[in-house]
Design a protein around this motif. Sequence first.
Motif, PDB file in Angstrom:
ATOM      1  N   ARG A  88      35.823  -6.929  38.734  1.00 12.31           N
ATOM      2  CA  ARG A  88      36.301  -8.109  38.009  1.00 12.31           C
ATOM      3  C   ARG A  88      36.538  -9.291  38.941  1.00 12.31           C
ATOM      4  O   ARG A  88      36.364 -10.437  38.562  1.00 12.31           O
ATOM      5  N   SER A  89      36.978  -8.998  40.149  1.00  8.98           N
ATOM      6  CA  SER A  89      37.421 -10.068  41.042  1.00  8.98           C
ATOM      7  C   SER A  89      36.525 -10.254  42.262  1.00  8.98           C
ATOM      8  O   SER A  89      36.781 -11.133  43.073  1.00  8.98           O
ATOM      9  N   GLN A  90      35.492  -9.415  42.417  1.00 10.35           N
ATOM     10  CA  GLN A  90      34.618  -9.548  43.583  1.00 10.35           C
ATOM     11  C   GLN A  90      33.172  -9.656  43.155  1.00 10.35           C
ATOM     12  O   GLN A  90      32.717  -8.943  42.257  1.00 10.35           O
ATOM     13  N   SER A  91      32.440 -10.530  43.801  1.00 15.57           N
ATOM     14  CA  SER A  91      31.013 -10.706  43.522  1.00 15.57           C
ATOM     15  C   SER A  91      30.192  -9.900  44.528  1.00 15.57           C
ATOM     16  O   SER A  91      30.717  -9.384  45.505  1.00 15.57           O
ATOM     17  N   GLY A  92      28.918  -9.804  44.260  1.00 20.69           N
ATOM     18  CA  GLY A  92      28.011  -9.174  45.215  1.00 20.69           C
ATOM     19  C   GLY A  92      27.766  -7.696  44.996  1.00 20.69           C
ATOM     20  O   GLY A  92      26.952  -7.098  45.705  1.00 20.69           O
ATOM     21  N   VAL A  93      28.451  -7.088  44.029  1.00 22.60           N
ATOM     22  CA  VAL A  93      28.263  -5.658  43.805  1.00 22.60           C
ATOM     23  C   VAL A  93      26.850  -5.372  43.303  1.00 22.60           C
ATOM     24  O   VAL A  93      26.174  -4.461  43.789  1.00 22.60           O
ATOM     25  N   ALA A  94      26.391  -6.146  42.332  1.00 26.91           N
ATOM     26  CA  ALA A  94      25.044  -5.933  41.789  1.00 26.91           C
ATOM     27  C   ALA A  94      23.983  -6.117  42.877  1.00 26.91           C
ATOM     28  O   ALA A  94      23.067  -5.296  43.002  1.00 26.91           O
ATOM     29  N   ALA A  95      24.129  -7.189  43.686  1.00 30.74           N
ATOM     30  CA  ALA A  95      23.151  -7.448  44.742  1.00 30.74           C
ATOM     31  C   ALA A  95      23.102  -6.280  45.725  1.00 30.74           C
ATOM     32  O   ALA A  95      22.022  -5.851  46.147  1.00 30.74           O
ATOM     33  N   LYS A  96      24.265  -5.763  46.069  1.00 32.32           N
ATOM     34  CA  LYS A  96      24.323  -4.642  47.009  1.00 32.32           C
ATOM     35  C   LYS A  96      23.698  -3.389  46.413  1.00 32.32           C
ATOM     36  O   LYS A  96      22.962  -2.650  47.086  1.00 32.32           O
ATOM     37  N   MET A  97      23.967  -3.154  45.148  1.00 36.56           N
ATOM     38  CA  MET A  97      23.405  -1.987  44.475  1.00 36.56           C
ATOM     39  C   MET A  97      21.886  -2.067  44.408  1.00 36.56           C
ATOM     40  O   MET A  97      21.181  -1.112  44.740  1.00 36.56           O
ATOM     41  N   PHE A  98      21.376  -3.234  44.001  1.00 35.39           N
ATOM     42  CA  PHE A  98      19.922  -3.400  43.867  1.00 35.39           C
ATOM     43  C   PHE A  98      19.238  -3.330  45.237  1.00 35.39           C
ATOM     44  O   PHE A  98      18.157  -2.758  45.371  1.00 35.39           O
ATOM     45  N   ARG A  99      19.870  -3.909  46.242  1.00 37.92           N
ATOM     46  CA  ARG A  99      19.297  -3.881  47.599  1.00 37.92           C
ATOM     47  C   ARG A  99      19.235  -2.453  48.142  1.00 37.92           C
ATOM     48  O   ARG A  99      18.250  -2.047  48.767  1.00 37.92           O
ATOM     49  N   THR A 100      20.280  -1.697  47.885  1.00 41.41           N
ATOM     50  CA  THR A 100      20.329  -0.306  48.354  1.00 41.41           C
ATOM     51  C   THR A 100      19.214   0.518  47.729  1.00 41.41           C
ATOM     52  O   THR A 100      18.523   1.279  48.404  1.00 41.41           O
ATOM     53  N   LEU A 101      19.027   0.362  46.424  1.00 39.25           N
ATOM     54  CA  LEU A 101      17.957   1.102  45.746  1.00 39.25           C
ATOM     55  C   LEU A 101      16.584   0.653  46.236  1.00 39.25           C
ATOM     56  O   LEU A 101      15.679   1.470  46.433  1.00 39.25           O
ATOM     57  N   SER A 102      16.426  -0.646  46.472  1.00 39.74           N
ATOM     58  CA  SER A 102      15.162  -1.178  46.982  1.00 39.74           C
ATOM     59  C   SER A 102      14.827  -0.595  48.350  1.00 39.74           C
ATOM     60  O   SER A 102      13.681  -0.213  48.621  1.00 39.74           O
ATOM     61  N   ASN A 103      15.851  -0.505  49.211  1.00 39.73           N
ATOM     62  CA  ASN A 103      15.641   0.034  50.568  1.00 39.73           C
ATOM     63  C   ASN A 103      15.187   1.492  50.530  1.00 39.73           C
ATOM     64  O   ASN A 103      14.554   1.973  51.479  1.00 39.73           O
ATOM     65  N   GLU A 104      15.532   2.185  49.450  1.00 38.59           N
ATOM     66  CA  GLU A 104      15.122   3.590  49.308  1.00 38.59           C
ATOM     67  C   GLU A 104      13.812   3.725  48.541  1.00 38.59           C
ATOM     68  O   GLU A 104      13.359   4.829  48.266  1.00 38.59           O
ATOM     69  N   GLY A 105      13.206   2.584  48.189  1.00 38.58           N
ATOM     70  CA  GLY A 105      11.937   2.611  47.473  1.00 38.58           C
ATOM     71  C   GLY A 105      12.067   3.027  46.021  1.00 38.58           C
ATOM     72  O   GLY A 105      11.128   3.550  45.423  1.00 38.58           O
TER      73      GLY A 105
END
Length: 412
Positions: free
Chosen positions: A356-373
């Motif tokens: 609710r109070s912090q941004s960047g969670v979605a970006a981190k999640m998507f980046r992590t999955l991308s790094n794993e292909g």
Amino acid sequence: MPVLVMKFGGTSVADPDRIRRAAKRVGVEVAKGYDVIVIVSAMSGKTNELIGWVGETSPLYDAREYDAVVSSGENVTAGLMALTLQEMDIPARSWQGWQVPVKTSSAHSAARILDISPANIMAKFAEGMSVAVVAGFQGLSPEGRITTLGRGGSDTTAVAFAAAMGAERCDIFTDVDGVYTTDPRISSKARKLDRIAYEEMLELASLGAKVLQTRSVELAMRFNVKLRVLSSFQEQTDDAGTLVCAEEEIMESKVVTGIAYSRDEAKMTLMSVADRPGIAAAIFGPLSEAGVNVDMIVQNISEDGRTDMTFSCPTEQVARAEKALKAAVETGHIEYGSLLADTDVAKISAVGIGMRSQSGVAAKMFRTLSNEGINIKVIATSEIKISVLIDRKYMELAVQALHDAFDLDKVG
């Protein structure tokens, strides 16, 4: 005296020895000065056996008789638990749902609790009874028939009793020792949480975590019932297990609290649907009436007045969804080019009130999955949740990678 509710699941009461072990835990709380309401499930495996007998006897069974048969497992456990407590010189008696009474709706095998009258049990407490052993999972319909609450219904029974009796706490004893940051069978780094907020637990339960039934968490949040999840096979201490409580009582400050997954998901896509007002209602109305549990919904950009509509549902409901949509076509409610069903996907979700109070969670999640292909097929979000659909073969890799990315093995 203060009231405590203790619920024991099927594995905790699987045989007389385990019932004795559970009874000893009840005795400890009685010695502390509590009046105890014990909610019991059927012995492990018994409900499945009873369901099998019903199906063998009558494939197109009367739902009222189904409930009469299936609810009997809890009656056996309640009686045995009361007898065990009496052998320990603890004043106890068993109660079936209709004796309390636990008043429910008439929806057999999926009834909802409407009211629990505390008068009968409280009167017995006043007369010297220390423990009321109540058969979970069951109640009484307005028509006077036995009803059952659906799978996991004993959890809901326990929370409802805690709310009705003004209990100090509701302890849920199961075969796990608490709520974890993810499934320990998938990630060896999974960490047991000391506390978790109602909203987080509700999301985790609805997204695939099997620790608590979703309806039980909804009730606990509504009536502010403190829930504690404990193992019936480990030594009990005051700080054991995981406490499910209000957000204000949470001290940990993790942005993401846990990673949940659901293995048996399907992605369904209606190709070339007319893009007009009311089309979504025309599609999802019949699905709802057919009992299809739709979760994630994505509509593509319209082109030449046509669009694609994608949604997810449990794999076991794909055939039901296909039948409902074809029927809607035949009645002229909708038309589409083709219906594609991908039954080889999994849903992965990150949950946490800190979103609710912090941004960047979605970006981190998507980046992590991308790094794993790992390719993302569908995305859905809420205030405290981000869910994605991915190929099922990457499910365990995704859970482990996201658990590491959000440092969930570390406290604070």
